[in-house]
Design a protein around this motif. Structure first.
Motif: not given
Ligand code: ADP
Ligand code: MG
Length: 265
Positions: A121, A172, A203
Motif C-alpha cells: 500500500s 490508504i 486502498i
C-alpha cells in the motif's frame, strides 16, 4: 580570492536568493563539464534547467510524503515477489501506473499479518505521489483516536479533519481489522467512505474478510452497505502466504537443521 571563485560565490548567492537550489547545487559541475566537452551554451543551460526541475520534483515528493503521514518508505523494487507467490507481480505493477486513481477505483489487500499488505500500500502510495496525486496514509486505529479527541474540540475541527481525509485523491486505510469502535467512530468511517465513493480512490488492508467487517460499522446492514460500495469498483488482492517477519527465523531453523544433520553424520 581568484576572480573565478569570486564569480562562483556571487552566482551561488544569487541562485540561492531566487530559491533555485537545483541550479545552485549543480552549476559549477555542469559548467566545468561544458568547458571540458566544449558543448554549446544552450546544452549547458538545458542541463541546468533540468537539474532545477528534478530538484523541485524531489522536494515536492518529500513534502507530500511528510503530509501523507506514511509510517515508512517502502518501494515495489524492495518487495520480494518470489517470497509471496500468491501475488501476481504484473497486477501490482499495473496498479502502479495509477490508472485506478483516475478511474476512482479501490484496492483491497487481504491476508494474514506480515505478508506485505502495508508495504504494498505504501509503495503504491509513493508511486501515486510521484505521479502527482495527493495521498494520505491513515491507520484505522488513528482514525478512531482522532474521532475520540474530536468530541473535546470544536465542531469546526471535526469538519476540517473530515475534509483532510476526503481531499486526497488516494486514501490508504490501513488495518481494517477488529476494533472497539464506538458509534461516533463507525459513523465517521461510514460517512467518509460514502463521501469518497466514486470521488476518490481508497486502498484498504485487512486480515479480516469482508463479512467480518461488521464490527467496524456497528451493525450488519451498515457493514453490508459499506462493503457494497467499497467492492463496487475494486481490485481485490488476496495474499495467502507466510509472514515475511518470520523469514529470517525460518532460515535460522533451516540452518539449525542442517547443522544437526551434519553432526549426526
Ligand atoms: P502486513 O501489513 O501484511 O502485516 P507488512 O507490509 O507490514 O505486513 O510487512 C512486514 C514487514 O516485512 C515490513 O517491514 C515489510 O517491508 C516486510 N515485507 C513483507 N513482505 C515482504 C516482501 N515480500 N519482500 C520484502 N519485504 C517484505
Ligand atoms: Mg499491515
Amino acid at each position: 580570492m581568484p576572480e573565478h571563485a569570486r564569480l562562483e560565490d556571487k552566482l551561488s548567492f544569487r541562485l540561492e536568493e531566487f530559491g533555485l537550489r537545483g541550479m545552485d547545487e549543480n552549476f559549477i559541475y555542469l559548467s566545468q563539464k561544458a568547458m571540458e566537452l566544449n558543448s554549446p551554451p544552450l546544452v549547458f543551460l538545458e542541463e541546468l534547467v533540468d537539474c532545477e526541475s528534478l530538484s523541485r520534483e524531489e522536494s515536492r515528493e518529500n513534502r507530500w510524503f511528510k503530509l501523507g503521514r506514511f509510517p515508512a518508505r517502502k518501494t515495489l523494487e524492495e518487495f520480494d515477489f518470489s517470497y509471496q507467490p500468491s501475488i501476481n507481480p504484473r497486477q501490482i505493477f499495473d496498479l502502479a501506473s495509477c490508472q485506478f486513481i483516475d478511474n476512482k477505483q479501490n484496492i483491497i489487500f487481504f491476508g494474514p499479518p506480515g505478508v506485505g499488505k502495508t508495504h504494498l500500500s505504501i509503495a503504491l502510495g509513493l508511486r501515486a505521489i510521484k505521479e502527482g496525486y495527493e495521498c494520505r496514509f491513515l491507520p484505522v486505529r488513528e482514525l478512531i483516536e482522532n474521532v475520540k479527541k474530536m468530541r473535546h474540540e470544536e465542531i469546526i475541527y471535526g469538519r476540517r479533519l473530515f475534509s483532510s481525509f476526503l481531499r486526497p485523491k488516494l486514501l490508504i486505510l490501513d488495518e481494517m481489522d477488529f476494533y472497539e469502535m464506538d458509534k461516533d467512530a463507525s459513523e465517521f468511517l461510514f460517512s467518509l467512505l460514502q463521501e469518497r465513493y466514486e470521488k476518490g480512490s481508497t486502498i484498504f488492508t485487512s486480515n479480516k474478510k469482508f463479512h467480518e467487517w461488521q464490527s467496524l460499522f456497528g451493525d450488519h446492514k451498515k457493514a453490508a452497505a459499506a462493503v457494497d460500495r467499497i467492492a463496487h469498483h475494486a481490485t481485490i488482492v488476496e495474499i495467502d502466504g507466510k509472514s515475511y517477519r518470520i523469514k529470517d527465523k525460518l532460515r535460522d531453523k533451516g540452518y539449525l537443521k542442517m547443522v544437526k544433520k551434519k553432526q549426526i553424520n
